[in-house]
Motif scaffolding. Sequence first.
Motif, PDB file in Angstrom:
ATOM      1  N   MET A 112      -5.412   2.849   5.809  1.00 11.31           N
ATOM      2  CA  MET A 112      -5.192   1.402   5.670  1.00 11.31           C
ATOM      3  C   MET A 112      -3.748   1.037   6.034  1.00 11.31           C
ATOM      4  O   MET A 112      -3.507   0.011   6.679  1.00 11.31           O
ATOM      5  N   LEU A 125      -3.377   4.431  -5.727  1.00 15.18           N
ATOM      6  CA  LEU A 125      -4.535   3.935  -4.989  1.00 15.18           C
ATOM      7  C   LEU A 125      -5.391   5.092  -4.480  1.00 15.18           C
ATOM      8  O   LEU A 125      -6.628   5.017  -4.491  1.00 15.18           O
ATOM      9  N   GLY A 126      -4.742   6.160  -4.036  1.00 16.99           N
ATOM     10  CA  GLY A 126      -5.483   7.345  -3.605  1.00 16.99           C
ATOM     11  C   GLY A 126      -6.277   7.964  -4.742  1.00 16.99           C
ATOM     12  O   GLY A 126      -7.406   8.419  -4.554  1.00 16.99           O
ATOM     13  N   GLU A 142      -7.425   8.013   2.857  1.00 13.30           N
ATOM     14  CA  GLU A 142      -8.042   6.696   3.055  1.00 13.30           C
ATOM     15  C   GLU A 142      -6.996   5.585   2.931  1.00 13.30           C
ATOM     16  O   GLU A 142      -6.983   4.635   3.716  1.00 13.30           O
ATOM     17  N   VAL A 143      -6.135   5.701   1.939  1.00 13.94           N
ATOM     18  CA  VAL A 143      -5.078   4.704   1.760  1.00 13.94           C
ATOM     19  C   VAL A 143      -4.107   4.764   2.937  1.00 13.94           C
ATOM     20  O   VAL A 143      -3.680   3.727   3.462  1.00 13.94           O
ATOM     21  N   GLN A 144      -3.781   5.961   3.389  1.00 15.16           N
ATOM     22  CA  GLN A 144      -2.883   6.101   4.531  1.00 15.16           C
ATOM     23  C   GLN A 144      -3.488   5.474   5.789  1.00 15.16           C
ATOM     24  O   GLN A 144      -2.781   4.885   6.601  1.00 15.16           O
ATOM     25  N   VAL A 174      -9.363   5.778  -5.271  1.00 19.22           N
ATOM     26  CA  VAL A 174     -10.387   6.082  -4.264  1.00 19.22           C
ATOM     27  C   VAL A 174     -11.080   7.393  -4.614  1.00 19.22           C
ATOM     28  O   VAL A 174     -12.302   7.518  -4.500  1.00 19.22           O
ATOM     29  N   LEU A 181       0.835  -1.205   0.000  1.00 23.75           N
ATOM     30  CA  LEU A 181       0.000   0.000   0.000  1.00 23.75           C
ATOM     31  C   LEU A 181       0.869   1.254   0.000  1.00 23.75           C
ATOM     32  O   LEU A 181       0.591   2.221  -0.721  1.00 23.75           O
ATOM     33  N   ARG A 182       1.921   1.228   0.807  1.00 19.87           N
ATOM     34  CA  ARG A 182       2.825   2.379   0.919  1.00 19.87           C
ATOM     35  C   ARG A 182       3.509   2.672  -0.424  1.00 19.87           C
ATOM     36  O   ARG A 182       3.668   3.831  -0.811  1.00 19.87           O
ATOM     37  N   VAL A 242       0.666   4.354  -2.804  1.00 20.63           N
ATOM     38  CA  VAL A 242      -0.298   5.247  -2.151  1.00 20.63           C
ATOM     39  C   VAL A 242      -0.903   6.256  -3.128  1.00 20.63           C
ATOM     40  O   VAL A 242      -2.103   6.527  -3.074  1.00 20.63           O
TER      41      VAL A 242
END
Length: 78
Positions: free
Chosen positions: A37, A15-16, A33-35, A19, A8-9, A12
């Motif tokens: 997670m 993915l952000g 939101e990703v952060q 979202v 995820l990192r 980010v």
Amino acid sequence: MRDLGNALRDNVEPLGEMVTLEMGKIRAEGIGEVQEMIDICDFAVGLSRQLYGLAMHSERPGHRMLEQWASTWPDWHY
């Protein structure tokens, strides 16, 4: 859990953006939101290092959080 957080990192930003497009949020909220997670993954990794996971550190100085179970059953015994 650590591998998921790292994945995820590493992604980010895209993915952000996803979202943002899917949920209609502004870009900063999508990345947030990703952060969140990522933070949950890091928290889970930290819990795995605790003895029983009953006590955890707090960001507030001189403060700690404890897990305390409260029974939903009455206190009397049959």
